[in-house]
Each structure stands twice: as C-alpha cells, then as structure tokens.
Motif scaffolding. Structure first.
Motif, PDB file in Angstrom:
ATOM      1  N   THR A  57     -25.939   6.574 -21.029  1.00 52.48           N
ATOM      2  CA  THR A  57     -25.053   6.214 -22.142  1.00 52.48           C
ATOM      3  C   THR A  57     -24.568   4.765 -22.052  1.00 52.48           C
ATOM      4  OG1 THR A  57     -23.131   7.064 -20.971  1.00 52.48           O
ATOM      5  CG2 THR A  57     -24.201   8.566 -22.497  1.00 52.48           C
ATOM      6  N   TYR A  60     -25.908   2.186 -24.362  1.00 52.20           N
ATOM      7  CA  TYR A  60     -26.806   2.831 -25.326  1.00 52.20           C
ATOM      8  C   TYR A  60     -26.266   2.600 -26.740  1.00 52.20           C
ATOM      9  CZ  TYR A  60     -29.357   6.505 -27.804  1.00 52.20           C
ATOM     10  OH  TYR A  60     -30.144   7.198 -28.688  1.00 52.20           O
ATOM     11  N   PHE A  63     -22.720   1.717 -26.690  1.00 55.82           N
ATOM     12  CA  PHE A  63     -21.685   2.570 -26.084  1.00 55.82           C
ATOM     13  C   PHE A  63     -21.257   1.936 -24.760  1.00 55.82           C
ATOM     14  CE2 PHE A  63     -19.887   6.171 -23.774  1.00 55.82           C
ATOM     15  CZ  PHE A  63     -19.079   6.752 -24.751  1.00 55.82           C
ATOM     16  N   CYS A  68     -19.480  10.427 -21.681  1.00 56.01           N
ATOM     17  CA  CYS A  68     -18.613  10.633 -22.840  1.00 56.01           C
ATOM     18  C   CYS A  68     -17.525  11.629 -22.439  1.00 56.01           C
ATOM     19  CB  CYS A  68     -19.387  11.188 -24.029  1.00 56.01           C
ATOM     20  SG  CYS A  68     -20.672  10.080 -24.655  1.00 56.01           S
ATOM     21  N   HIS A  77     -18.699  11.874 -28.128  1.00 58.84           N
ATOM     22  CA  HIS A  77     -18.756  10.412 -28.042  1.00 58.84           C
ATOM     23  C   HIS A  77     -17.391   9.767 -27.798  1.00 58.84           C
ATOM     24  CE1 HIS A  77     -22.650  10.739 -30.685  1.00 58.84           C
ATOM     25  NE2 HIS A  77     -22.766  11.336 -29.506  1.00 58.84           N
ATOM     26  N   ASP A  95     -19.864  14.737 -21.070  1.00 56.98           N
ATOM     27  CA  ASP A  95     -21.288  14.712 -21.410  1.00 56.98           C
ATOM     28  C   ASP A  95     -21.959  13.636 -20.557  1.00 56.98           C
ATOM     29  OD1 ASP A  95     -23.817  14.562 -22.615  1.00 56.98           O
ATOM     30  OD2 ASP A  95     -23.010  14.974 -24.606  1.00 56.98           O
ATOM     31  N   THR A  97     -25.680  11.958 -19.191  1.00 58.07           N
ATOM     32  CA  THR A  97     -27.128  11.806 -19.308  1.00 58.07           C
ATOM     33  C   THR A  97     -27.590  10.828 -18.248  1.00 58.07           C
ATOM     34  OG1 THR A  97     -26.869  12.095 -21.693  1.00 58.07           O
ATOM     35  CG2 THR A  97     -29.034  11.395 -20.906  1.00 58.07           C
ATOM     36  N   ASP A 106     -29.927  15.647 -19.828  1.00 59.98           N
ATOM     37  CA  ASP A 106     -28.716  15.573 -20.663  1.00 59.98           C
ATOM     38  C   ASP A 106     -27.969  16.902 -20.575  1.00 59.98           C
ATOM     39  OD1 ASP A 106     -26.910  14.743 -22.624  1.00 59.98           O
ATOM     40  OD2 ASP A 106     -28.388  14.672 -24.242  1.00 59.98           O
ATOM     41  N   HIS A 170     -31.564  17.460 -29.580  1.00 61.81           N
ATOM     42  CA  HIS A 170     -32.670  16.502 -29.711  1.00 61.81           C
ATOM     43  C   HIS A 170     -33.697  16.708 -28.610  1.00 61.81           C
ATOM     44  CE1 HIS A 170     -30.625  14.416 -26.358  1.00 61.81           C
ATOM     45  NE2 HIS A 170     -29.536  14.855 -26.963  1.00 61.81           N
ATOM     46  N   PHE A 176     -34.068   9.028 -24.536  1.00 62.33           N
ATOM     47  CA  PHE A 176     -32.783   9.737 -24.669  1.00 62.33           C
ATOM     48  C   PHE A 176     -32.853  10.700 -25.856  1.00 62.33           C
ATOM     49  CE2 PHE A 176     -27.967   8.614 -24.130  1.00 62.33           C
ATOM     50  CZ  PHE A 176     -27.637   9.941 -24.162  1.00 62.33           C
ATOM     51  N   HIS A 177     -33.274  10.182 -27.005  1.00 65.12           N
ATOM     52  CA  HIS A 177     -33.316  11.006 -28.212  1.00 65.12           C
ATOM     53  C   HIS A 177     -34.723  10.963 -28.809  1.00 65.12           C
ATOM     54  CE1 HIS A 177     -28.848  10.268 -27.991  1.00 65.12           C
ATOM     55  NE2 HIS A 177     -28.894  11.561 -28.155  1.00 65.12           N
ATOM     56  N   GLU A 203     -26.934  21.870 -28.049  1.00 64.37           N
ATOM     57  CA  GLU A 203     -25.599  21.372 -27.728  1.00 64.37           C
ATOM     58  C   GLU A 203     -24.601  21.618 -28.857  1.00 64.37           C
ATOM     59  OE1 GLU A 203     -25.416  16.924 -27.756  1.00 64.37           O
ATOM     60  OE2 GLU A 203     -27.599  17.014 -27.609  1.00 64.37           O
ATOM     61  N   TRP A 222     -17.238   4.997 -32.503  1.00 63.31           N
ATOM     62  CA  TRP A 222     -17.900   6.040 -31.720  1.00 63.31           C
ATOM     63  C   TRP A 222     -17.220   7.411 -31.813  1.00 63.31           C
ATOM     64  CZ3 TRP A 222     -22.617   5.941 -29.906  1.00 63.31           C
ATOM     65  CH2 TRP A 222     -23.210   4.712 -29.644  1.00 63.31           C
ATOM     66  N   GLU A 236     -23.769  21.854 -23.614  1.00 61.93           N
ATOM     67  CA  GLU A 236     -25.133  21.330 -23.792  1.00 61.93           C
ATOM     68  C   GLU A 236     -25.999  21.625 -22.573  1.00 61.93           C
ATOM     69  OE1 GLU A 236     -25.344  17.011 -24.079  1.00 61.93           O
ATOM     70  OE2 GLU A 236     -27.389  17.129 -24.869  1.00 61.93           O
TER      71      GLU A 236
HETATM   72  N1  MF3 Z   1     -25.171  12.630 -24.522  1.00 64.34           N
HETATM   73  C1  MF3 Z   1     -25.025  12.641 -25.948  1.00 64.34           C
HETATM   74  C2  MF3 Z   1     -25.997  13.665 -26.462  1.00 64.34           C
HETATM   75  O1  MF3 Z   1     -25.905  14.766 -26.046  1.00 64.34           O
HETATM   76  C3  MF3 Z   1     -25.269  11.315 -26.571  1.00 64.34           C
HETATM   77  C4  MF3 Z   1     -24.287  10.284 -26.188  1.00 64.34           C
HETATM   78  S1  MF3 Z   1     -24.738   8.821 -26.941  1.00 64.34           S
HETATM   79  C5  MF3 Z   1     -23.512   7.764 -26.550  1.00 64.34           C
HETATM   80  O2  MF3 Z   1     -26.910  13.448 -27.206  1.00 64.34           O
HETATM   81  F1  MF3 Z   1     -23.915   6.629 -26.932  1.00 64.34           F
HETATM   82  F2  MF3 Z   1     -22.403   8.163 -27.131  1.00 64.34           F
HETATM   83  F3  MF3 Z   1     -23.325   7.784 -25.262  1.00 64.34           F
END
Ligand code: MF3
Ligand code: CO
Ligand code: CO
Length: 253
Positions: A57, A60, A63, A68, A77, A95, A97, A106, A170, A176-177, A203, A222, A236
């Motif tokens: 994150t 990202y 961010f 988060c 977020h 959260d 990742t 994640d 996702h 990441f996504h 999630e 955010w 999640e």
């Molecule tokens: N971890 C989050 C998700 O589950 C995404 C966070 S994106 C951020 O998809 F930029 F806020 F960190």
C-alpha cells in the motif's frame, strides 16, 4: 483477462499471503485503547521489512502509509495517523498487503477495541460469517457470482445490514489489483466461471444499516466512510481455486 497462475507462481503467492496473515496476526495483538493507528502502521511496516517483504500500500496510487486502518464508520482505506488513537468500544479494520519476491498477498480483519456494543459484536460476527460462507461455496465450474455476491448479500440482509457496492474484491498475485472485479452483492452474472489456478480476494464491506452508500473524504482523497455514518466492518482473504475446491492462502491454520 483473468490470469491462471502456474504452480510456481501459486507457491510464491502462497508465501506472500502467509506473511501478510502473520503480519496481521502480529499487529492485531497490539490493539487496545490508547494505541495510535500510526504506531500499528510502524510496527507492521517493520515486521514486513524484517521478513524481506515490502508493504504494497505504501505509495500505491499515492497512498501514504504501509497498512490501512479503518475505524467505526470508515469502510476502508483509512490512513494511519498519530492523531488517531483507539478508544474502548471502537472497531478497527486492519488491511495488509505484502509484496514478497514480487508476489502479492492481501488480507484484512476487523477487531474490537476492548468491550464493544452488542450491535458491533453482531456486525463483526455476521460479516466474518458471510466471508466464510462464500469461501466454503467456492469450487471450479461454478460462477464467481454464485459463490460470492449470491451468498454474501442475502446473508447479511437477514440481519438488517447492507453490502457496500462501490468497492469489491479483486484478482491478486502478480499485481495488487487484477481481474476479475469481485462484487459482494448479487449481480446475477453467469460469468466468470471459476477455474483451478485463479487467485482473488473476497473482502465484503458490510454496513450496520440498510444504506450501502459511501463517501470518499474530499480532503485526504482516501478515507471511505458510510454515507449515514453507520458502523461498518470488513474481512478479507486471498483465495486460490484448486482442482477439488479452494485454498485460503491467507489462513494460518
Ligand atoms: N488492501 C486494499 C484491498 O483490499 C487496497 C488498499 S489500496 C490503498 O484491495 F491504496 F488504500 F492502500
Ligand atoms: Co486488502
Ligand atoms: Co483486497
């Protein structure tokens, strides 16, 4: 396009997912009244680096932090801050990742801070249960919606709760996504069909009211909050579709 991961990629994503889950377990033990969300961020950041991973994150899309932290009416977020101090009765989603050896895992969960209200307890229980029921239904040959939106939305509605529609799960692993976007409400879609080697997150974000609408903070760009400021919770996992069913890559047991 949904990527079918190779056995080599799956093993790497499994390792990253396990580290994300271990980081979450580690920081969650520090949750208590008086702790700032920045201190949780800093501890998680160091834990990931100590284990040769990078927090996905951080930076990202701009961010600014490594995890988060989303409290009470914050859907997701939330940005860790020294000014944000946990108090008895709060609920907080963390959260995390990780990027390990280039691969992403994640995971998130929502935790009580000390003693919380019966309504908050119910929200945490039902949101987690909705995720678990969805995961249990996963198997190749079934459609994604049949196993996710079709399971989660009717379940939480029974308790007067609602599923956030603007954000979803996702595909994950190499990035990441990735595709697919995973809706947590029933879209009626017959596609995509689950296939072995697919990896994605589920999630659900569940509001403790029938209002599923959210707003993004216009100042920080955010923080996502419930429109009616109701409590909201999220859990999640990163899941893999296997030949025989599924594997929860971010589960430690
Ligand atoms: N971890 C989050 C998700 O589950 C995404 C966070 S994106 C951020 O998809 F930029 F806020 F960190
Ligand atoms: Co996440
Ligand atoms: Co995610």
């Amino acid at each position: 396009m949904i990527i079918i991961k190779t056995p080599d990629q799956i093993e790497k994503i499994r390792l990253s997912s396990q580290l994300a889950a271990k980081t979450l377990e580690f920081v969650s033990k520090l949750i208590r009244p008086g702790v700032s969300t920045l201190s949780l961020n800093d501890i998680a950041h160091k834990y990931m680096l100590d284990h040769h991973a990078i927090p996905a994150t951080l930076n990202y899309g701009g961010f600014p932090k490594s995890i988060c932290t989303s409290i009470n009416n914050v859907v997701c977020h939330g940005i860790p801050s020294s000014k944000q101090v946990l108090k008895e009765g709060d609920i907080i989603n963390i959260d995390i990742t990780t990027i390990l050896d280039g691969y992403f895992g994640d995971v998130s969960a929502t935790y009580p801070v000390g003693k919380i209200s019966p309504k908050a307890e119910e929200l945490l229980l039902r949101t987690k249960e909705s995720l678990d029921l969805s995961i249990q239904s996963l198997q190749p040959g079934k459609s994604l919606n049949l196993c996710v939106g079709h399971v989660i939305e009717p379940y939480v509605k029974r308790f007067g709760f609602s599923v956030v529609k603007d954000l979803g799960g996702h595909g994950v692993g190499l990035k990441f996504h990735e595709d697919p976007f995973v809706y947590h409400f029933d879209t009626g879609d017959k596609k995509p069909i689950l296939k072995p080697g697919m990896i994605f997150t589920i999630e659900p974000m569940v509001n403790a009211s029938s209002n599923w609408h959210v707003n993004i903070d216009p100042v920080d760009g955010w923080t996502v909050r419930t429109q009616d400021n109701s409590l909201t919770a999220q859990f999640e996992h990163t899941v893999l579709i296997t030949d025989s069913g599924h594997e929860v890559l971010t589960s430690l047991h």
